[in-house]
Design an enzyme around this catalytic site. Structure first.
Site, PDB file in Angstrom:
ATOM      1  N   ARG A  18     -62.212   9.588  66.307  1.00  0.00           N
ATOM      2  CA  ARG A  18     -61.522   8.844  65.244  1.00  0.00           C
ATOM      3  C   ARG A  18     -60.028   9.178  65.263  1.00  0.00           C
ATOM      4  O   ARG A  18     -59.639  10.326  64.998  1.00  0.00           O
ATOM      5  CB  ARG A  18     -62.109   9.271  63.896  1.00  0.00           C
ATOM      6  N   HIS A  80     -58.757  10.557  47.200  1.00  0.00           N
ATOM      7  CA  HIS A  80     -57.728   9.749  46.546  1.00  0.00           C
ATOM      8  C   HIS A  80     -58.302   8.778  45.514  1.00  0.00           C
ATOM      9  O   HIS A  80     -57.548   8.071  44.848  1.00  0.00           O
ATOM     10  CB  HIS A  80     -56.942   8.962  47.615  1.00  0.00           C
ATOM     11  N   ASP A  87     -65.105  15.383  38.685  1.00  0.00           N
ATOM     12  CA  ASP A  87     -65.963  15.820  37.571  1.00  0.00           C
ATOM     13  C   ASP A  87     -67.076  16.743  38.049  1.00  0.00           C
ATOM     14  O   ASP A  87     -67.464  17.678  37.339  1.00  0.00           O
ATOM     15  CB  ASP A  87     -66.574  14.607  36.865  1.00  0.00           C
ATOM     16  N   HIS A 100     -57.548  19.199  54.082  1.00  0.00           N
ATOM     17  CA  HIS A 100     -57.351  18.018  54.936  1.00  0.00           C
ATOM     18  C   HIS A 100     -56.860  18.461  56.300  1.00  0.00           C
ATOM     19  O   HIS A 100     -56.033  19.377  56.390  1.00  0.00           O
ATOM     20  CB  HIS A 100     -56.308  17.062  54.331  1.00  0.00           C
ATOM     21  N   LEU A 101     -57.336  17.790  57.322  1.00  0.00           N
ATOM     22  CA  LEU A 101     -56.843  18.064  58.673  1.00  0.00           C
ATOM     23  C   LEU A 101     -55.385  17.635  58.796  1.00  0.00           C
ATOM     24  O   LEU A 101     -54.553  18.354  59.357  1.00  0.00           O
ATOM     25  CB  LEU A 101     -57.680  17.292  59.695  1.00  0.00           C
ATOM     26  N   SER A 102     -55.092  16.450  58.297  1.00  0.00           N
ATOM     27  CA  SER A 102     -53.741  15.900  58.409  1.00  0.00           C
ATOM     28  C   SER A 102     -52.897  16.306  57.193  1.00  0.00           C
ATOM     29  O   SER A 102     -53.447  16.694  56.159  1.00  0.00           O
ATOM     30  CB  SER A 102     -53.807  14.374  58.503  1.00  0.00           C
ATOM     31  N   ARG A 111     -52.170   8.262  49.937  1.00  0.00           N
ATOM     32  CA  ARG A 111     -52.804   9.555  50.244  1.00  0.00           C
ATOM     33  C   ARG A 111     -52.127  10.705  49.502  1.00  0.00           C
ATOM     34  O   ARG A 111     -52.562  11.853  49.592  1.00  0.00           O
ATOM     35  CB  ARG A 111     -52.780   9.819  51.759  1.00  0.00           C
TER      36      ARG A 111
HETATM   37  C1  DQA Z   1     -58.388  13.474  55.498  1.00  0.00           C
HETATM   38  C2  DQA Z   1     -57.207  12.715  54.898  1.00  0.00           C
HETATM   39  C3  DQA Z   1     -57.687  11.527  54.074  1.00  0.00           C
HETATM   40  O1  DQA Z   1     -56.570  10.823  53.537  1.00  0.00           O
HETATM   41  C4  DQA Z   1     -58.464  10.567  54.963  1.00  0.00           C
HETATM   42  O2  DQA Z   1     -58.958   9.491  54.194  1.00  0.00           O
HETATM   43  C5  DQA Z   1     -59.553  11.248  55.710  1.00  0.00           C
HETATM   44  C6  DQA Z   1     -59.285  12.546  56.307  1.00  0.00           C
HETATM   45  C7  DQA Z   1     -57.940  14.609  56.422  1.00  0.00           C
HETATM   46  O3  DQA Z   1     -58.749  15.487  56.709  1.00  0.00           O
HETATM   47  O4  DQA Z   1     -56.794  14.610  56.890  1.00  0.00           O
HETATM   48  O5  DQA Z   1     -60.635  10.707  55.879  1.00  0.00           O
HETATM   49  O6  DQA Z   1     -59.139  14.051  54.438  1.00  0.00           O
END
Ligand code: DQA
Length: 144
Positions: A18, A80, A87, A100-102, A111
């Site tokens: 991906r 998001h 909750d 988050h990876l990014s 985001r």
């Molecule tokens: C994510 C960042 C999110 O915005 C995105 O929808 C993902 C991956 C990340 O790991 O960077 O699915 O959570």
């Protein structure tokens, strides 16, 4: 023994193929193996799970109560949008770390908003797969 739930949300099962330019070429299985080794070295128990379904993620958070000491959550896009996940974390009263990876703050405006941040002790983003082991260390530090 400290036990941590590492929970992954939608589309993270596709890691490796991906958008590798955004998320890298590491697969979710590679990340699980990385976490398992990192945890074993420190005698930490981990449960590594993934679901594409919001309700299943809510269920996993509920099930963590009384079983795990903390939750590391990469909720993917639900970060998001999901008041339900926010909750759920509040409801179980377990410490959570958003992951988050990014670097979501360097990406699209939508985001930048996170419901998970509001109920997390902290956020780790932008370090790719390494973020998972950083999050385990941060959780252990928080729990100590
Ligand atoms: C994510 C960042 C999110 O915005 C995105 O929808 C993902 C991956 C990340 O790991 O960077 O699915 O959570």
């Amino acid at each position: 023994m400290t036990s941590i739930l590492i929970l992954n949300g939608p589309n993270l099962n596709l890691l490796g193929t991906r958008q590798p330019e955004v998320y890298g070429s590491t697969t979710l299985k590679d990340i699980e193996d990385l976490c398992a080794k990192h945890a074993a070295d420190q005698s930490i128990a981990i449960s590594f799970q993934q679901s594409n379904h919001e309700g299943a993620l809510v269920d996993a958070i509920h099930t963590a109560r009384g079983v795990h000491d903390g939750i590391i959550l990469n909720a993917g896009a639900y970060t998001h949008t999901s008041i339900a996940l926010m909750d759920a974390i509040s409801s179980v009263a377990l410490p959570a770390i958003e992951l988050h990876l990014s670097n979501v703050h360097a990406r699209e405006e939508f985001r930048h908003k996170s419901f998970i941040s509001k109920v997390s002790v902290g956020v780790i983003c932008g370090f790719g797969a390494k973020g998972y082991t950083l999050a385990i260390d941060a959780m252990m530090d928080h729990l100590s």
